[in-house]
Design a protein around this motif. Structure first.
Motif, PDB file in Angstrom:
ATOM      1  N   PHE A 116     -43.260  41.293  46.892  1.00 21.44           N
ATOM      2  CA  PHE A 116     -43.406  41.144  48.399  1.00 21.44           C
ATOM      3  C   PHE A 116     -41.780  39.864  48.265  1.00 21.44           C
ATOM      4  O   PHE A 116     -41.685  39.574  49.815  1.00 21.44           O
ATOM      5  CB  PHE A 116     -44.442  40.399  48.666  1.00 21.44           C
ATOM      6  N   ASP A 117     -41.004  40.028  47.531  1.00 20.61           N
ATOM      7  CA  ASP A 117     -40.251  39.166  47.451  1.00 20.61           C
ATOM      8  C   ASP A 117     -39.920  38.147  48.192  1.00 20.61           C
ATOM      9  O   ASP A 117     -38.983  37.440  49.119  1.00 20.61           O
ATOM     10  CB  ASP A 117     -38.546  40.007  48.349  1.00 20.61           C
ATOM     11  N   ILE A 118     -40.902  37.380  47.782  1.00 16.28           N
ATOM     12  CA  ILE A 118     -40.793  35.532  47.896  1.00 16.28           C
ATOM     13  C   ILE A 118     -40.131  34.864  47.149  1.00 16.28           C
ATOM     14  O   ILE A 118     -40.395  34.791  45.653  1.00 16.28           O
ATOM     15  CB  ILE A 118     -41.976  35.608  47.540  1.00 16.28           C
ATOM     16  N   PRO A 119     -39.230  33.978  48.191  1.00 12.91           N
ATOM     17  CA  PRO A 119     -38.173  32.850  47.216  1.00 12.91           C
ATOM     18  C   PRO A 119     -38.847  32.466  46.632  1.00 12.91           C
ATOM     19  O   PRO A 119     -39.803  31.127  47.148  1.00 12.91           O
ATOM     20  CB  PRO A 119     -37.249  33.031  48.170  1.00 12.91           C
ATOM     21  N   VAL A 120     -37.952  31.958  45.402  1.00 11.70           N
ATOM     22  CA  VAL A 120     -38.693  30.503  45.512  1.00 11.70           C
ATOM     23  C   VAL A 120     -38.317  28.865  45.077  1.00 11.70           C
ATOM     24  O   VAL A 120     -37.677  29.222  45.571  1.00 11.70           O
ATOM     25  CB  VAL A 120     -38.809  30.557  43.579  1.00 11.70           C
ATOM     26  N   VAL A 121     -39.627  28.077  45.627  1.00 14.68           N
ATOM     27  CA  VAL A 121     -39.048  27.016  46.091  1.00 14.68           C
ATOM     28  C   VAL A 121     -39.037  25.642  45.312  1.00 14.68           C
ATOM     29  O   VAL A 121     -40.054  25.874  44.735  1.00 14.68           O
ATOM     30  CB  VAL A 121     -39.997  26.410  47.341  1.00 14.68           C
ATOM     31  N   TYR A 122     -37.621  25.761  44.808  1.00 16.26           N
ATOM     32  CA  TYR A 122     -37.900  24.226  43.902  1.00 16.26           C
ATOM     33  C   TYR A 122     -37.989  22.907  44.238  1.00 16.26           C
ATOM     34  O   TYR A 122     -37.831  22.580  45.454  1.00 16.26           O
ATOM     35  CB  TYR A 122     -35.923  23.727  43.653  1.00 16.26           C
ATOM     36  N   PRO A 123     -38.469  21.795  43.347  1.00 15.50           N
ATOM     37  CA  PRO A 123     -38.417  20.594  44.288  1.00 15.50           C
ATOM     38  C   PRO A 123     -37.347  20.026  44.692  1.00 15.50           C
ATOM     39  O   PRO A 123     -36.218  20.527  43.734  1.00 15.50           O
ATOM     40  CB  PRO A 123     -39.193  20.162  42.638  1.00 15.50           C
ATOM     41  N   ARG A 124     -37.669  18.870  45.705  1.00 17.67           N
ATOM     42  CA  ARG A 124     -36.692  18.512  45.854  1.00 17.67           C
ATOM     43  C   ARG A 124     -36.215  16.865  45.881  1.00 17.67           C
ATOM     44  O   ARG A 124     -35.968  16.171  46.320  1.00 17.67           O
ATOM     45  CB  ARG A 124     -36.233  18.546  47.270  1.00 17.67           C
ATOM     46  N   SER A 125     -37.848  16.752  45.593  1.00 17.85           N
ATOM     47  CA  SER A 125     -38.319  15.145  45.521  1.00 17.85           C
ATOM     48  C   SER A 125     -39.382  14.987  44.180  1.00 17.85           C
ATOM     49  O   SER A 125     -40.116  15.917  43.839  1.00 17.85           O
ATOM     50  CB  SER A 125     -38.493  14.632  46.738  1.00 17.85           C
ATOM     51  N   TRP A 126     -39.459  13.521  43.297  1.00 17.95           N
ATOM     52  CA  TRP A 126     -40.434  13.062  42.827  1.00 17.95           C
ATOM     53  C   TRP A 126     -41.393  12.850  43.942  1.00 17.95           C
ATOM     54  O   TRP A 126     -42.595  13.388  42.989  1.00 17.95           O
ATOM     55  CB  TRP A 126     -39.896  11.970  42.502  1.00 17.95           C
ATOM     56  N   ARG A 127     -41.745  13.264  44.747  1.00 18.47           N
ATOM     57  CA  ARG A 127     -42.886  13.384  45.855  1.00 18.47           C
ATOM     58  C   ARG A 127     -43.782  14.664  45.484  1.00 18.47           C
ATOM     59  O   ARG A 127     -45.031  15.273  45.123  1.00 18.47           O
ATOM     60  CB  ARG A 127     -43.473  12.759  47.145  1.00 18.47           C
ATOM     61  N   TRP A 128     -42.848  15.921  45.825  1.00 13.75           N
ATOM     62  CA  TRP A 128     -43.247  17.165  45.956  1.00 13.75           C
ATOM     63  C   TRP A 128     -43.777  17.704  44.325  1.00 13.75           C
ATOM     64  O   TRP A 128     -44.711  18.045  44.111  1.00 13.75           O
ATOM     65  CB  TRP A 128     -41.568  17.637  46.475  1.00 13.75           C
ATOM     66  N   SER A 129     -43.349  16.873  43.856  1.00  7.57           N
ATOM     67  CA  SER A 129     -43.242  17.303  42.356  1.00  7.57           C
ATOM     68  C   SER A 129     -44.878  16.869  41.496  1.00  7.57           C
ATOM     69  O   SER A 129     -45.308  18.079  40.476  1.00  7.57           O
ATOM     70  CB  SER A 129     -42.354  17.052  41.139  1.00  7.57           C
ATOM     71  N   LEU A 130     -45.218  15.973  42.312  1.00  4.59           N
ATOM     72  CA  LEU A 130     -45.841  15.020  42.308  1.00  4.59           C
ATOM     73  C   LEU A 130     -46.900  15.700  42.185  1.00  4.59           C
ATOM     74  O   LEU A 130     -48.130  15.575  41.402  1.00  4.59           O
ATOM     75  CB  LEU A 130     -46.131  13.366  41.992  1.00  4.59           C
ATOM     76  N   LEU A 131     -47.137  16.547  43.472  1.00  6.02           N
ATOM     77  CA  LEU A 131     -48.509  16.813  43.913  1.00  6.02           C
ATOM     78  C   LEU A 131     -48.857  18.063  43.908  1.00  6.02           C
ATOM     79  O   LEU A 131     -49.828  18.488  43.421  1.00  6.02           O
ATOM     80  CB  LEU A 131     -47.304  16.923  45.599  1.00  6.02           C
ATOM     81  N   LEU A 132     -47.590  18.471  42.977  1.00  4.57           N
ATOM     82  CA  LEU A 132     -47.593  20.003  42.329  1.00  4.57           C
ATOM     83  C   LEU A 132     -48.681  19.994  40.881  1.00  4.57           C
ATOM     84  O   LEU A 132     -49.188  20.684  40.930  1.00  4.57           O
ATOM     85  CB  LEU A 132     -46.186  20.930  42.544  1.00  4.57           C
ATOM     86  N   LEU A 133     -48.144  18.802  40.332  1.00  5.28           N
ATOM     87  CA  LEU A 133     -48.521  18.395  39.357  1.00  5.28           C
ATOM     88  C   LEU A 133     -50.093  18.289  39.252  1.00  5.28           C
ATOM     89  O   LEU A 133     -51.040  18.552  38.286  1.00  5.28           O
ATOM     90  CB  LEU A 133     -47.669  17.640  38.300  1.00  5.28           C
ATOM     91  N   MET A 134     -50.270  17.418  40.741  1.00  5.94           N
ATOM     92  CA  MET A 134     -51.306  17.075  40.703  1.00  5.94           C
ATOM     93  C   MET A 134     -52.431  18.602  41.275  1.00  5.94           C
ATOM     94  O   MET A 134     -53.993  18.898  40.991  1.00  5.94           O
ATOM     95  CB  MET A 134     -51.666  16.451  41.995  1.00  5.94           C
ATOM     96  N   VAL A 135     -52.014  19.265  41.545  1.00  8.36           N
ATOM     97  CA  VAL A 135     -52.749  20.505  41.629  1.00  8.36           C
ATOM     98  C   VAL A 135     -53.079  21.848  40.936  1.00  8.36           C
ATOM     99  O   VAL A 135     -54.004  22.069  40.844  1.00  8.36           O
ATOM    100  CB  VAL A 135     -52.000  21.825  42.732  1.00  8.36           C
TER     101      VAL A 135
END
Length: 361
Positions: free
Chosen positions: A261-280
Motif C-alpha cells: 500500500f506504499d505506506i511511508p515509514v515515519v522516523y523518530p524526531r524526539s526522545w518522547r516519540w522513541s520512548l512511547l514507541l518503545l513502551m508500546v
C-alpha cells in the motif's frame, strides 16, 4: 475443564511437556486439605490462569494508553508501522529468551503443533488489524465494544471445537460483563443514534462506517481463532513459541502491507516519540505473554471472560494520566465487570485429587 476427547488438543504428542494446564489441589502429607493459613496460596495456584489474564489486561490497557499518546504527536504513525515495531520487539525478546534458556526449536516450534502455531500467528494478525483499521472510521467506543464480542464467540468455538464445558454461570457472567463494557464505552449507536455518525470523525459516510464495522467483525473472527488455537496448543508448546509465531507473522504481514500500500515509514524526531514507541513494544510483549500463559491454563469460555477487566484498567489510567473523571455509568459498568470476573473465579470447581501418575498428551 477441557474434555480429553477433543481431537484438536490431543491429536499429536509433542516431544516436550511445557507445564500442566490443570491446577492441582494442595494437600498435606495425610492427604487432607491444607489449613486455613495456606488458603490464599492455594487460591492463587488454582486460579493462576485467570490471574495471568487479568494481569495481561493491565499491560494491554497501558499499551493502548501509549498508542493514544503516540498518536497525539506529530507526525502520526500508521497502524502497520506500530504493529511492525511492537511485534518486532516482541519477536526479538522471545527468540533471545528461548536461545539463552535452551528452549528447543526456538524458530520452527515443536512438532505436532506447528500448523496450529502458524494459524495462531495469522489469525492474531487479522484480529489486530481489524481493531486498528476499524478505528479509521469508527469511534473508539464503538470499536472497543465490537472487539469485546470475542469472548462470546470464543466460548462457542471452545464448546464446539475443543469440547469444553460452558456453564450457566459462565454464560450469565459473560452477558453481564458485556453489559458492563457497554455502560463504560457508551457507544453512540446505542445511547444516541443521532450523534453516532458525527462522533466517528469528520466526513464519515454511512458506507465508510459500514466498511469499518465489517473490518471490525473480521477482526473478531481473527481474535476468536487466536484464542481458540492457543487453548488447542495448550502445554504442547512453550508460551514463547506461541508468542514467536504471533509476532513473526504480524511483523511479516504488516511489513508486506506497508510495501503493497506504499505506506511511508515515519522516523523518530524526539526522545518522547522513541520512548512511547518503545513502551508500546514492551507493554505489548508483557501483555501477550501473560495472556498466553493464562489461556494455556484456562478453558476458552472462562478465560476469555477475564479480558473484560481491561475496561476497568482503561478507566483508571484515563483518570490518572489525562484527568478524566469517570461518569456514574462508567463506575457502574466497572463494578459489574469486577463482580462478574470474581464470580467466575470463585465458582471454579477445584479438583479434590489429581494422581501424580496421570498422563496427558
Amino acid at each position: 475443564m477441557s474434555n480429553n476427547k477433543s481431537p484438536l488438543i490431543h491429536t499429536t504428542a509433542a516431544g516436550h511437556d511445557y507445564g500442566s494446564t490443570r491446577p492441582i489441589a494442595s494437600t498435606s502429607q495425610d492427604g487432607e486439605a491444607i489449613n486455613g493459613q495456606r488458603n490464599v496460596p492455594g487460591f492463587v495456584a488454582n486460579n493462576a490462569g485467570m490471574l495471568y489474564i487479568i494481569a495481561s489486561q493491565f499491560f494491554f490497557a497501558s499499551m493502548n494508553l501509549s498508542v493514544k499518546m503516540l498518536n497525539s504527536l506529530e507526525p502520526p504513525v500508521h497502524a502497520f508501522e506500530v504493529i511492525v515495531v511492537r511485534m518486532g520487539i516482541t519477536l526479538i525478546c522471545c527468540v533471545t529468551y528461548m536461545i539463552v534458556t535452551g528452549v528447543p526449536n526456538p524458530i520452527i516450534g515443536p512438532r505436532g503443533v506447528r500448523t496450529l502455531l502458524v494459524f495462531r500467528g495469522i489469525s492474531g494478525f487479522i484480529g489486530l488489524c481489524g481493531l486498528y483499521l476499524s478505528l479509521q472510521y469508527l469511534s473508539i467506543a464503538d470499536a472497543t465494544v465490537l472487539t469485546f464480542l470475542t469472548p462470546i464467540t470464543t466460548a462457542v468455538t471452545g464448546s464446539l471445537l475443543l469440547r469444553e464445558g460452558y456453564s450457566v454461570i459462565q454464560a450469565v457472567a459473560g452477558v453481564f460483563s458485556l453489559l458492563g463494557v457497554i455502560l463504560i464505552a457508551r457507544p453512540p449507536f446505542l445511547f444516541n443514534h443521532i450523534l453516532a455518525t458525527n462522533l466517528d470523525g469528520p466526513g464519515t459516510t454511512p458506507a465508510q462506517r459500514l466498511w469499518a464495522v465489517g473490518i471490525a467483525m473480521i477482526g473478531v473472527v481473527g481474535a476468536t481463532g487466536a484464542y481458540t488455537s492457543i487453548r488447542a496448543i495448550g502445554k504442547r508448546a512453550h508460551p514463547m513459541h506461541v508468542m514467536t509465531f504471533f509476532s513473526l507473522w504480524c511483523t511479516i504481514m504488516a511489513s508486506l502491507g506497508m510495501v503493497i500500500f506504499d505506506i511511508p515509514v515515519v522516523y523518530p524526531r524526539s526522545w518522547r516519540w522513541s520512548l512511547l514507541l518503545l513502551m508500546v513494544g514492551v507493554f505489548g510483549f508483557l501483555a501477550q505473554i501473560l495472556l498466553t500463559l493464562g489461556l494455556q491454563r484456562e478453558t476458552v469460555s472462562r478465560g476469555s471472560t477475564g479480558v473484560y477487566i481491561q475496561m476497568l484498567f482503561s478507566v483508571v489510567l484515563d483518570r490518572l494520566i489525562f484527568g478524566v473523571v469517570p461518569s456514574l455509568l462508567s463506575v457502574l459498568g466497572a463494578m459489574i465487570i469486577v463482580s462478574s470476573a470474581l464470580c467466575v473465579v470463585l465458582t471454579k470447581p477445584v479438583p479434590t485429587h489429581v494422581s501424580t501418575t496421570d498422563s496427558t498428551a
